[in-house]
Design a protein around this motif. Structure first.
Motif, mmCIF file in Angstrom:
data_model
loop_
_atom_site.group_PDB
_atom_site.id
_atom_site.type_symbol
_atom_site.label_atom_id
_atom_site.label_comp_id
_atom_site.label_asym_id
_atom_site.label_seq_id
_atom_site.Cartn_x
_atom_site.Cartn_y
_atom_site.Cartn_z
ATOM 1 N N ALA A 59 -20.929 -8.369 21.377
ATOM 2 C CA ALA A 59 -21.969 -7.576 21.649
ATOM 3 C C ALA A 59 -21.859 -6.411 22.520
ATOM 4 C CB ALA A 59 -23.225 -8.394 21.749
ATOM 5 N N GLY A 60 -20.990 -6.811 23.742
ATOM 6 C CA GLY A 60 -20.566 -5.832 24.747
ATOM 7 C C GLY A 60 -19.984 -4.757 24.176
ATOM 8 N N ILE A 61 -18.866 -5.080 23.352
ATOM 9 C CA ILE A 61 -17.961 -4.209 22.856
ATOM 10 C C ILE A 61 -18.315 -3.423 21.871
ATOM 11 C CG2 ILE A 61 -15.838 -4.101 21.618
ATOM 12 C CD1 ILE A 61 -14.734 -6.704 22.754
ATOM 13 N N ALA A 62 -19.207 -3.638 20.839
ATOM 14 C CA ALA A 62 -19.992 -2.923 20.224
ATOM 15 C C ALA A 62 -20.615 -1.943 20.841
ATOM 16 C CB ALA A 62 -20.737 -3.798 19.149
ATOM 17 N N ALA A 63 -21.617 -2.417 21.791
ATOM 18 C CA ALA A 63 -22.308 -1.446 22.561
ATOM 19 C C ALA A 63 -21.679 -0.284 23.146
ATOM 20 C CB ALA A 63 -23.357 -2.067 23.449
ATOM 21 N N ALA A 64 -20.627 -0.757 23.790
ATOM 22 C CA ALA A 64 -19.813 0.096 24.513
ATOM 23 C C ALA A 64 -19.022 1.402 23.513
ATOM 24 C CB ALA A 64 -18.871 -0.593 25.367
ATOM 25 N N GLN A 65 -18.520 0.710 22.645
ATOM 26 C CA GLN A 65 -17.817 1.829 21.530
ATOM 27 C C GLN A 65 -18.485 2.471 20.813
ATOM 28 O OE1 GLN A 65 -14.444 -0.036 19.951
ATOM 29 N NE2 GLN A 65 -13.666 -1.052 21.747
ATOM 30 N N LEU A 66 -19.798 2.049 20.132
ATOM 31 C CA LEU A 66 -20.648 2.721 19.606
ATOM 32 C C LEU A 66 -22.064 3.274 19.882
ATOM 33 C CD1 LEU A 66 -20.353 -0.115 16.501
ATOM 34 C CD2 LEU A 66 -18.831 1.892 16.764
ATOM 35 N N GLY A 67 -22.091 2.966 21.085
ATOM 36 C CA GLY A 67 -23.417 3.565 21.579
ATOM 37 C C GLY A 67 -24.758 3.201 20.935
ATOM 38 N N LEU A 68 -24.849 1.763 21.044
ATOM 39 C CA LEU A 68 -26.005 1.268 20.338
ATOM 40 C C LEU A 68 -27.407 1.737 20.937
ATOM 41 C CD1 LEU A 68 -24.973 -2.344 19.441
ATOM 42 C CD2 LEU A 68 -24.597 0.053 18.103
ATOM 43 N N TYR A 69 -28.367 1.965 20.211
ATOM 44 C CA TYR A 69 -29.781 2.190 20.606
ATOM 45 C C TYR A 69 -30.009 3.325 21.322
ATOM 46 C CZ TYR A 69 -29.481 -3.002 19.548
ATOM 47 O OH TYR A 69 -28.967 -4.133 19.045
ATOM 48 N N PRO A 70 -29.582 4.855 20.878
ATOM 49 C CA PRO A 70 -29.924 5.777 21.895
ATOM 50 C C PRO A 70 -31.166 6.108 21.459
ATOM 51 C CG PRO A 70 -28.719 6.424 19.496
ATOM 52 C CD PRO A 70 -28.680 4.546 19.819
ATOM 53 N N VAL A 71 -31.810 7.084 22.147
ATOM 54 C CA VAL A 71 -33.024 7.687 22.256
ATOM 55 C C VAL A 71 -32.969 8.788 21.733
ATOM 56 C CG1 VAL A 71 -35.259 8.002 23.741
ATOM 57 C CG2 VAL A 71 -33.636 6.086 24.399
ATOM 58 N N LEU A 72 -33.394 8.924 20.279
ATOM 59 C CA LEU A 72 -33.410 10.284 19.572
ATOM 60 C C LEU A 72 -34.698 10.596 19.344
ATOM 61 C CD1 LEU A 72 -31.110 9.413 16.396
ATOM 62 C CD2 LEU A 72 -30.426 10.561 18.509
ATOM 63 N N PRO A 73 -35.128 11.738 19.323
ATOM 64 C CA PRO A 73 -36.415 12.331 19.369
ATOM 65 C C PRO A 73 -36.806 11.646 17.834
ATOM 66 C CG PRO A 73 -35.010 14.080 19.932
ATOM 67 C CD PRO A 73 -33.992 13.052 19.373
ATOM 68 N N GLY A 74 -38.269 11.513 17.846
ATOM 69 C CA GLY A 74 -38.865 10.742 16.573
ATOM 70 C C GLY A 74 -38.321 11.520 15.311
ATOM 71 N N PRO A 75 -38.668 12.891 15.139
ATOM 72 C CA PRO A 75 -38.484 13.441 13.777
ATOM 73 C C PRO A 75 -36.965 13.446 13.439
ATOM 74 C CG PRO A 75 -39.724 14.961 15.235
ATOM 75 C CD PRO A 75 -39.436 13.783 15.920
#
Length: 374
Positions: A6-22
């Motif tokens: 889980a930590g490796i995936a989060a670090a390498q793939l940038g999980l759960y970014p905060v994109l604008p709604g549209p």
């Protein structure tokens, strides 16, 4: 043993970014592979009257598979356009029927449906109750449920496969059946539902091979149903509501259809990241469309419709979601709605996984306020 993944995936793939709604809505629609479908060749198969309600059984084609069947319910003395609601049936490990879980036709519910409703819907057909409040309510079957289900021999697969009992989603015990039962001891409906549990991963794999996803196909069919409801001259503003798997469908419909005015998600809200270690395996493949975590968390997509109205009902004794995940979902959604005070309403109900009568009534009042009373 593999918890470091889980930590490796989060670090390498940038999980759960905060994109604008549209931006999130557009990117998620592409990642999930939402199909562009339409309700074509709509037919009125029959009509009936149930006290103060007028009912229609409709059918239409989305271009593949059996014709979709739907119930449309409204007050029989309706004068002028009424607010409309797409009522979205749940998963609940019951695929033999779809719309009948939440809406009564002229025949009334089966024993299996009564059993389900008693457990999670307060014993009533919420679509009929909502129609009696002055709405035009559409409850339709969707891909792999009810009129859209696979033949039993397809779902059963090789002998014995259907009895493995290792498919995702809520335990089949929620519908009253037991994995220790087999063969002749099961009704035809329960036999189908048991087989369908072991077949869902096959459906998800086929969807992936076709460049879409289980969630993408279902969302496409729900978008088609909502567009049909809006097209009716007896319907004004349209919203949607659903419990559990129906709540997931409501969240996706609200994210991908800008013309859905108000959305109610009941007992289907949690962050993805808090569902690791014990909750992922309990849910339908619809909840895990490929690529979404690289765009945002599930509650981010639910709230990407901000500032348009959203109600989320959290069942605080829900065995299918961790409380930490529900609390994080609320925080994420609140942040998305920080510039739209009053548009997001959170309901924290001290109940297990359900959409009981008090929860339904609160949702009905909220929908009336946001869609317009008749």
């Amino acid at each position: 043993m593999f918890s470091e993944l889980a930590g490796i995936a989060a670090a390498q793939l940038g999980l759960y970014p905060v994109l604008p709604g549209p931006e999130l809505r557009a990117a998620a629609r592409d990642a999930i592979g939402v199909l562009g479908l339409a309700a074509a060749d709509v037919r009125v198969e029959r009509t009936w009257t149930d006290g103060d309600l007028h009912g229609e059984e409709l059918s239409w084609s989305v271009g593949f598979g059996p014709r979709t069947r739907a119930y449309l319910l409204k007050p029989h003395d309706a004068d002028g356009p009424l607010p409309g609601v797409v009522a979205l049936h749940c998963h609940a490990g019951m695929k033999h029927v779809g719309k009948e879980k939440i809406a009564d036709g002229p025949e009334g519910p089966s024993a299996e449906v009564r059993r389900l409703r008693d457990g999670i819907y307060g014993g009533r057909a919420f679509a009929n109750a909502l129609a009696r409040r002055g709405f035009v309510v559409l409850a339709h079957d969707v891909f792999v449920w009810g009129s859209r289900r696979f033949p039993l021999e397809t779902a059963e697969g090789p002998p014995g496969e259907a009895l493995r009992g290792d498919a995702p989603d809520a335990p089949l015990s929620q519908t009253g059946a037991s994995l220790s039962q087999a063969g002749a001891s099961l009704s035809e409906a329960d036999r189908y539902d048991l087989a369908a549990r072991a077949h869902e991963h096959v459906v998800a794999k086929h969807c992936a091979v076709l460049g879409t996803s289980f969630a993408g196909v279902v969302a496409g069919e729900d978008l088609a149903a909502a567009a049909y409801l809006r097209s009716r001259p007896d319907v004004g503003a349209v919203g949607c509501a659903g419990l559990s798997g129906g709540g997931l469908r409501a969240a996706l419909l609200g994210a991908f259809d800008a013309d859905v005015r108000a959305v109610v998600v009941a007992a289907m809200a949690s962050s993805y990241r808090d569902m690791l270690n014990g909750h992922v395996e309990r849910h339908t493949w619809m909840l895990w469309p490929p690529g979404l975590p690289r765009l945002g968390d599930y509650p981010d997509l639910m709230a990407a419709r901000a500032p348009e109205p959203l109600m989320v009902q959290y069942a605080m004794r829900d065995e299918l979601f961790p409380e930490a995940g529900m609390r994080r979902a609320h925080a994420l959604i609140t942040e998305r709605y920080r510039d739209a005070p009053g548009a997001y309403e959170a309901v924290f109900a001290d109940v297990p996984h359900s959409f009981d009568v008090p929860m339904q009534e609160r949702a009905f009042d909220w929908l009336a306020a946001h869609l317009g009373r008749p």
